[in-house]
Design a protein around this motif. Structure first.
Motif, PDB file in Angstrom:
ATOM      1  N   ASN A  30       0.807  -1.221   0.000  1.00  0.00           N
ATOM      2  CA  ASN A  30       0.000   0.000   0.000  1.00  0.00           C
ATOM      3  C   ASN A  30       0.842   1.274   0.000  1.00  0.00           C
ATOM      4  O   ASN A  30       0.391   2.307  -0.463  1.00  0.00           O
ATOM      5  N   ASN A  31       2.042   1.217   0.553  1.00  0.00           N
ATOM      6  CA  ASN A  31       2.762   2.477   0.737  1.00  0.00           C
ATOM      7  C   ASN A  31       4.281   2.385   0.571  1.00  0.00           C
ATOM      8  O   ASN A  31       4.977   3.345   0.916  1.00  0.00           O
ATOM      9  N   TYR A  32       4.823   1.275   0.061  1.00  0.00           N
ATOM     10  CA  TYR A  32       6.279   1.157   0.050  1.00  0.00           C
ATOM     11  C   TYR A  32       6.932   2.176  -0.875  1.00  0.00           C
ATOM     12  O   TYR A  32       8.027   2.687  -0.578  1.00  0.00           O
ATOM     13  N   LYS A  33       6.301   2.510  -2.000  1.00  0.00           N
ATOM     14  CA  LYS A  33       6.883   3.502  -2.916  1.00  0.00           C
ATOM     15  C   LYS A  33       6.905   4.879  -2.261  1.00  0.00           C
ATOM     16  O   LYS A  33       7.914   5.600  -2.339  1.00  0.00           O
ATOM     17  N   GLN A  34       5.787   5.249  -1.650  1.00  0.00           N
ATOM     18  CA  GLN A  34       5.712   6.559  -1.005  1.00  0.00           C
ATOM     19  C   GLN A  34       6.681   6.646   0.167  1.00  0.00           C
ATOM     20  O   GLN A  34       7.324   7.686   0.372  1.00  0.00           O
ATOM     21  N   PHE A  35       6.809   5.557   0.926  1.00  0.00           N
ATOM     22  CA  PHE A  35       7.715   5.582   2.069  1.00  0.00           C
ATOM     23  C   PHE A  35       9.168   5.695   1.613  1.00  0.00           C
ATOM     24  O   PHE A  35       9.967   6.417   2.217  1.00  0.00           O
ATOM     25  N   THR A  36       9.520   4.989   0.543  1.00  0.00           N
ATOM     26  CA  THR A  36      10.883   5.070   0.012  1.00  0.00           C
ATOM     27  C   THR A  36      11.206   6.491  -0.419  1.00  0.00           C
ATOM     28  O   THR A  36      12.288   7.016  -0.112  1.00  0.00           O
ATOM     29  N   CYS A  37      10.269   7.140  -1.116  1.00  0.00           N
ATOM     30  CA  CYS A  37      10.477   8.530  -1.525  1.00  0.00           C
ATOM     31  C   CYS A  37      10.612   9.443  -0.313  1.00  0.00           C
ATOM     32  O   CYS A  37      11.436  10.365  -0.299  1.00  0.00           O
ATOM     33  N   PHE A  38       9.812   9.176   0.712  1.00  0.00           N
ATOM     34  CA  PHE A  38       9.859   9.982   1.921  1.00  0.00           C
ATOM     35  C   PHE A  38      11.229   9.886   2.593  1.00  0.00           C
ATOM     36  O   PHE A  38      11.796  10.898   3.025  1.00  0.00           O
ATOM     37  N   VAL A  39      11.782   8.683   2.681  1.00  0.00           N
ATOM     38  CA  VAL A  39      13.102   8.492   3.283  1.00  0.00           C
ATOM     39  C   VAL A  39      14.165   9.241   2.472  1.00  0.00           C
ATOM     40  O   VAL A  39      15.053   9.892   3.037  1.00  0.00           O
ATOM     41  N   LEU A  40      14.075   9.149   1.147  1.00  0.00           N
ATOM     42  CA  LEU A  40      15.048   9.845   0.292  1.00  0.00           C
ATOM     43  C   LEU A  40      14.951  11.358   0.482  1.00  0.00           C
ATOM     44  O   LEU A  40      15.970  12.059   0.488  1.00  0.00           O
ATOM     45  N   ILE A  41      13.730  11.864   0.646  1.00  0.00           N
ATOM     46  CA  ILE A  41      13.551  13.305   0.882  1.00  0.00           C
ATOM     47  C   ILE A  41      14.153  13.704   2.218  1.00  0.00           C
ATOM     48  O   ILE A  41      14.808  14.760   2.329  1.00  0.00           O
ATOM     49  N   LEU A  42      13.975  12.876   3.251  1.00  0.00           N
ATOM     50  CA  LEU A  42      14.575  13.175   4.558  1.00  0.00           C
ATOM     51  C   LEU A  42      16.096  13.200   4.475  1.00  0.00           C
ATOM     52  O   LEU A  42      16.744  14.057   5.084  1.00  0.00           O
ATOM     53  N   ILE A  43      16.667  12.254   3.724  1.00  0.00           N
ATOM     54  CA  ILE A  43      18.127  12.228   3.565  1.00  0.00           C
ATOM     55  C   ILE A  43      18.597  13.482   2.845  1.00  0.00           C
ATOM     56  O   ILE A  43      19.598  14.106   3.238  1.00  0.00           O
ATOM     57  N   ALA A  44      17.883  13.860   1.774  1.00  0.00           N
ATOM     58  CA  ALA A  44      18.250  15.074   1.025  1.00  0.00           C
ATOM     59  C   ALA A  44      18.124  16.306   1.911  1.00  0.00           C
ATOM     60  O   ALA A  44      19.000  17.192   1.897  1.00  0.00           O
ATOM     61  N   LEU A  45      17.057  16.381   2.689  1.00  0.00           N
ATOM     62  CA  LEU A  45      16.863  17.519   3.590  1.00  0.00           C
ATOM     63  C   LEU A  45      17.957  17.571   4.647  1.00  0.00           C
ATOM     64  O   LEU A  45      18.455  18.660   4.991  1.00  0.00           O
ATOM     65  N   SER A  46      18.373  16.413   5.131  1.00  0.00           N
ATOM     66  CA  SER A  46      19.459  16.351   6.111  1.00  0.00           C
ATOM     67  C   SER A  46      20.760  16.858   5.500  1.00  0.00           C
ATOM     68  O   SER A  46      21.523  17.584   6.150  1.00  0.00           O
ATOM     69  N   SER A  47      21.004  16.483   4.254  1.00  0.00           N
ATOM     70  CA  SER A  47      22.218  16.943   3.556  1.00  0.00           C
ATOM     71  C   SER A  47      22.213  18.458   3.394  1.00  0.00           C
ATOM     72  O   SER A  47      23.237  19.124   3.594  1.00  0.00           O
ATOM     73  N   VAL A  48      21.057  19.005   3.047  1.00  0.00           N
ATOM     74  CA  VAL A  48      20.937  20.467   2.880  1.00  0.00           C
ATOM     75  C   VAL A  48      21.182  21.179   4.211  1.00  0.00           C
ATOM     76  O   VAL A  48      21.873  22.209   4.262  1.00  0.00           O
ATOM     77  N   CYS A  49      20.622  20.636   5.286  1.00  0.00           N
ATOM     78  CA  CYS A  49      20.820  21.246   6.604  1.00  0.00           C
ATOM     79  C   CYS A  49      22.297  21.265   6.985  1.00  0.00           C
ATOM     80  O   CYS A  49      22.806  22.284   7.496  1.00  0.00           O
ATOM     81  N   VAL A  50      22.991  20.150   6.758  1.00  0.00           N
ATOM     82  CA  VAL A  50      24.424  20.079   7.082  1.00  0.00           C
ATOM     83  C   VAL A  50      25.207  21.057   6.221  1.00  0.00           C
ATOM     84  O   VAL A  50      26.126  21.741   6.713  1.00  0.00           O
ATOM     85  N   TYR A  51      24.860  21.154   4.942  1.00  0.00           N
ATOM     86  CA  TYR A  51      25.562  22.063   4.033  1.00  0.00           C
ATOM     87  C   TYR A  51      25.427  23.510   4.507  1.00  0.00           C
ATOM     88  O   TYR A  51      26.427  24.245   4.593  1.00  0.00           O
ATOM     89  N   PHE A  52      24.210  23.945   4.802  1.00  0.00           N
ATOM     90  CA  PHE A  52      24.005  25.327   5.222  1.00  0.00           C
ATOM     91  C   PHE A  52      24.630  25.593   6.591  1.00  0.00           C
ATOM     92  O   PHE A  52      25.119  26.701   6.849  1.00  0.00           O
ATOM     93  N   PHE A  53      24.635  24.604   7.454  1.00  0.00           N
ATOM     94  CA  PHE A  53      25.272  24.771   8.756  1.00  0.00           C
ATOM     95  C   PHE A  53      26.773  24.996   8.596  1.00  0.00           C
ATOM     96  O   PHE A  53      27.349  25.924   9.191  1.00  0.00           O
ATOM     97  N   ASN A  54      27.413  24.165   7.786  1.00  0.00           N
ATOM     98  CA  ASN A  54      28.854  24.310   7.558  1.00  0.00           C
ATOM     99  C   ASN A  54      29.171  25.610   6.820  1.00  0.00           C
ATOM    100  O   ASN A  54      30.182  26.271   7.105  1.00  0.00           O
ATOM    101  N   THR A  55      28.320  25.983   5.874  1.00  0.00           N
ATOM    102  CA  THR A  55      28.526  27.236   5.138  1.00  0.00           C
ATOM    103  C   THR A  55      28.432  28.431   6.072  1.00  0.00           C
ATOM    104  O   THR A  55      29.218  29.385   5.974  1.00  0.00           O
ATOM    105  N   TYR A  56      27.489  28.380   6.988  1.00  0.00           N
ATOM    106  CA  TYR A  56      27.322  29.462   7.955  1.00  0.00           C
ATOM    107  C   TYR A  56      28.568  29.589   8.833  1.00  0.00           C
ATOM    108  O   TYR A  56      29.059  30.706   9.093  1.00  0.00           O
ATOM    109  N   LEU A  57      29.105  28.470   9.297  1.00  0.00           N
ATOM    110  CA  LEU A  57      30.296  28.506  10.142  1.00  0.00           C
ATOM    111  C   LEU A  57      31.483  29.098   9.389  1.00  0.00           C
ATOM    112  O   LEU A  57      32.228  29.933   9.929  1.00  0.00           O
ATOM    113  N   GLN A  58      31.646  28.685   8.147  1.00  0.00           N
ATOM    114  CA  GLN A  58      32.786  29.168   7.357  1.00  0.00           C
ATOM    115  C   GLN A  58      32.658  30.645   7.037  1.00  0.00           C
ATOM    116  O   GLN A  58      33.635  31.395   7.089  1.00  0.00           O
TER     117      GLN A  58
END
Length: 199
Positions: free
Chosen positions: A6-34
């Motif tokens: 019922n939901n494995y495709k949507q859940f997989t996309c959701f996990v990938l979005i969370l990973i991408a969002l996590s990457s963006v957060c880390v990038y902006f955090f490091n950019t801010y420090l620099q």
């Protein structure tokens, strides 16, 4: 939340979005420090992608999954069944003639659900549980296997046993209704209907 057809495709996309969002957060955090020439002390480690992902998933698992937004995207098919449910059950032992008091205590997150049952002469705990969405009428059913143990003062004919339950959630009544099967040793079956208690 269980991943199924019922939901494995949507859940997989959701996990990938969370990973991408996590990457963006880390990038902006490091950019801010620099950009501000800020150096982290040696004893403090900068947040990693896995840390941010874990933090986001924690809040989703405990709290955010209840939002209708995730149900509309079909990421979540579970109903929020947290709480105490009180009602009656009947057993084939006496041809469904006697009503037995039932109390179910349900504790649920997005990834886990536990159902504790209390009856006149016994108690039970779920061993495994899952939700399934009907393709006929979109109703959501809770399936679970349980282990039941009689009280110390129960009649001798009662014994520890395992069984299965199917309950369908009625949103208008705020009720769960279905049936149970008590396993091959007892070979009993019966009905259950409980209502959620308002807190």
């Amino acid at each position: 939340m269980k991943i199924n057809s019922n939901n494995y495709k949507q859940f997989t996309c959701f996990v990938l979005i969370l990973i991408a969002l996590s990457s963006v957060c880390v990038y902006f955090f490091n950019t801010y420090l620099q950009s501000h020439n800020i150096q982290m002390p040696f004893y403090i480690e900068a947040p990693s992608i896995s840390f941010i992902y874990g933090l986001l998933f924690f809040f989703f698992d405990r709290y955010l999954w209840k939002l209708n937004f995730f149900k509309k995207l079909n990421i979540i098919i579970d109903e929020d069944l947290n709480g105490e449910w009180v009602g009656k059950s009947k057993s084939s032992f006496d041809e469904l003639q006697t009503e037995i008091d039932v109390k179910l205590i349900i504790k649920q997150t997005a990834t886990k659900i536990t159902i504790q049952g209390k009856f006149n002469n016994s108690k039970s705990i779920s061993l495994n549980a899952n939700f399934e969405k009907s393709e006929v009428d979109d109703s959501v059913a809770l399936f679970y296997f349980y282990r039941n143990e009689p009280n110390y003062d129960a009649v001798k004919t009662m014994a520890v046993h395992e069984g299965s339950v199917k309950l369908i959630y009625n949103k208008e009544e705020n009720s769960l209704e279905g049936y149970y099967y008590s396993g091959r040793d007892r070979n009993n079956h019966g009905t259950i209907k409980v209502y959620r208690q308002q807190t």
